[in-house]
Design an enzyme around this catalytic site. Structure first.
Site, PDB file in Angstrom:
ATOM      1  CG  ASP A  37      -0.246  -0.099   2.546  1.00 53.33           C
ATOM      2  OD1 ASP A  37       0.757  -0.842   2.647  1.00 53.33           O
ATOM      3  OD2 ASP A  37      -0.672   0.589   3.493  1.00 53.33           O
ATOM      4  CD  GLU A  56       3.956   1.013   7.252  1.00 52.35           C
ATOM      5  OE1 GLU A  56       4.546   1.428   8.268  1.00 52.35           O
ATOM      6  OE2 GLU A  56       3.608   1.775   6.348  1.00 52.35           O
TER       7      GLU A  56
HETATM    8 ZN   LIG Z   1       6.421   2.601   4.289  1.00 48.25          ZN
END
Ligand SMILES: [Zn+2]
Length: 437
Positions: free
Chosen positions: A95, A161
């Site tokens: 992501d 994350e």
């Molecule tokens: Zn990162």
């Protein structure tokens, strides 16, 4: 005319180099990956398809885990010659944070544009699609060169994350699949520095996000209640307490600098909400503070301190504190000669002409969940002499830096995955240490 000739030669040279980059298959792969828009909450299916193709091309086994629908966790396995030894886990996240052309991007953020100076522009070029492709290209090269690895090496790719990993790393470290990997060391993301060296992160600060709600007298604004009886008055008291603390920590920050981010507690007031009409005294005002704890702070005492400030600020009124996020402090990876992973890492980088220094970053990464689970982890992104543009418009990476990073990982993987069973303890927790009081 000589200057014109020199200029002409330089631009011809530059164009030639840029063409070399354009024809480089590692750079092409990096560009393809940046072009997949994996912004938070986007469908990650195209990224899974990309990695499926890469795993097939590399001839390695790939597993897709769906702990939560829509949040795939990908695992690629490069088997070593002795799978009974603990493995090396190379982690990255798929992501990226949002990027909008209207934020002032010179080139569209998902174009992965390669300019004439050999710079690749796009969201994720620093954070952290470069690293994912560097791992892959390094492993492919080692395999192509028939380099034997003693330990299994895994590439793992996380889905979330940037939003706290609730559906990715947090679930993955608790899974049977993770346990079966028998991890000895995890590598995770670092950051860029406009300095001629690399940083190796050995611990993350714990983020706390707290909401404070202040409740007071609500009445027509022609009235004049005592300040401490109003929501805004109590809110003022709360802000004063937190910002006084912030000022003191800011002095520490100025003394030690961002390279010693573990030594101060950052505090930011990021949301203020309240009020219904221009002529009504509001009954409720809320504040959100984002706090990143000093790595040696005693959390119990610090929480007690926060509660004391709230009680004082309320002055007998009603002020409440709610934790939106409260991550426990996690251990640090050992960065002494007692940890062969560390000494190997540092000396291999040095052989590759990159001096690395151990640091605690101001933010937090997925590596904190790994350390919390009892495994050593290092955060590292080979981007020396690079302006820090993570999460910024015009995020970009020099192609030479990217390609040099592949060579660094080739050397790192070869040396880390070939540490013998005699050199490394079978208990990974012997390479982490608790620092908080
Ligand atoms: Zn990162």
């Amino acid at each position: 005319m000589r200057w014109l000739w020199t200029l002409l030669c330089l631009s011809v040279l530059q164009a030639a180099r840029s063409e070399d980059y354009a024809n480089n298959t590692s750079i092409q792969l990096f560009q393809q990956y940046v072009q997949i828009n994996t912004t938070t909450n986007n469908d990650l299916t195209p990224a899974v398809e990309f990695w499926t193709t890469q795993a097939a091309d590399a001839g390695v086994e790939m597993t897709v885990l769906n702990f939560t629908e829509g949040y795939p966790v990908i695992v690629l396995k490069w088997p070593g010659t002795n799978s009974s030894l603990s493995s090396i886990m190379l982690n990255s996240h798929m992501d990226v944070v949002p990027a909008s052309e209207s934020d002032g991007w010179t080139y569209p953020p998902f174009s992965a544009y390669l300019d004439d100076e050999g710079v690749i522009w796009g969201r994720g070029t620093q954070d952290m699609k470069s690293v994912s492709i560097q791992y892959l290209e390094a492993l492919k090269k080692l395999k192509a060169d028939n380099v034997t690895l003693l330990r299994d090496v895994y590439m793992t790719l996380m889905p979330d994350e940037e939003t706290g990993a609730a559906n990715g790393m947090q679930l993955f470290v608790k899974s049977d699949e993770f346990a079966a990997m028998n991890v000895g060391l995890e590598l995770d993301e670092g950051t860029s520095y406009a300095l001629p060296y690399g940083a190796i992160f050995y611990q993350d600060k714990s983020p706390w996000q707290i909401q404070i709600d202040c409740y007071g007298t609500s009445t027509h604004s022609s009235q004049f209640p005592a300040t401490n009886n109003t929501a805004t008055g109590m809110c003022r008291n709360v802000i004063n307490k937190f910002l006084e603390f912030r000022d003191a920590e800011y002095v520490k920050y100025q003394a030690v600098g961002i390279l010693n981010a573990g030594n101060y507690t950052s505090v930011n007031l990021n949301k203020l909400n309240g009020g219904t009409a221009n002529n009504i005294i509001p009954s409720h005002v809320s504040l959100v503070f984002d706090i990143r704890l000093n790595i040696t702070i005693n959390e119990t005492l610090f929480e007690a301190q926060l509660n004391e400030w709230i009680t004082e600020a309320a002055a007998g009124g009603n002020v409440t504190l709610t934790f939106l996020q409260k991550d426990a402090q996690t251990p640090a990876t050992v960065i002494t000669a007692d940890n062969p992973y560390y000494t190997t890492f540092v000396s291999v980088c040095q052989q590759q002409n990159l001096t690395v220094v151990p640091l605690v970053p101001p933010g937090a990464t997925d590596a904190r969940y790994i350390r919390a689970a009892g495994y050593p982890a290092f955060g590292f992104s080979p981007m020396p002499n690079t302006e820090l543009l993570l999460h910024s418009p015009n995020e970009r990476l020099n192609a030479t830096t990217f390609l040099t990073g592949i060579d660094i990982y080739i050397a790192l993987i070869k040396n880390l995955a070939n540490l013998s069973g005699d050199e490394i303890s079978a208990d990974p927790s012997s390479y982490i240490v608790k620092t908080a009081g």
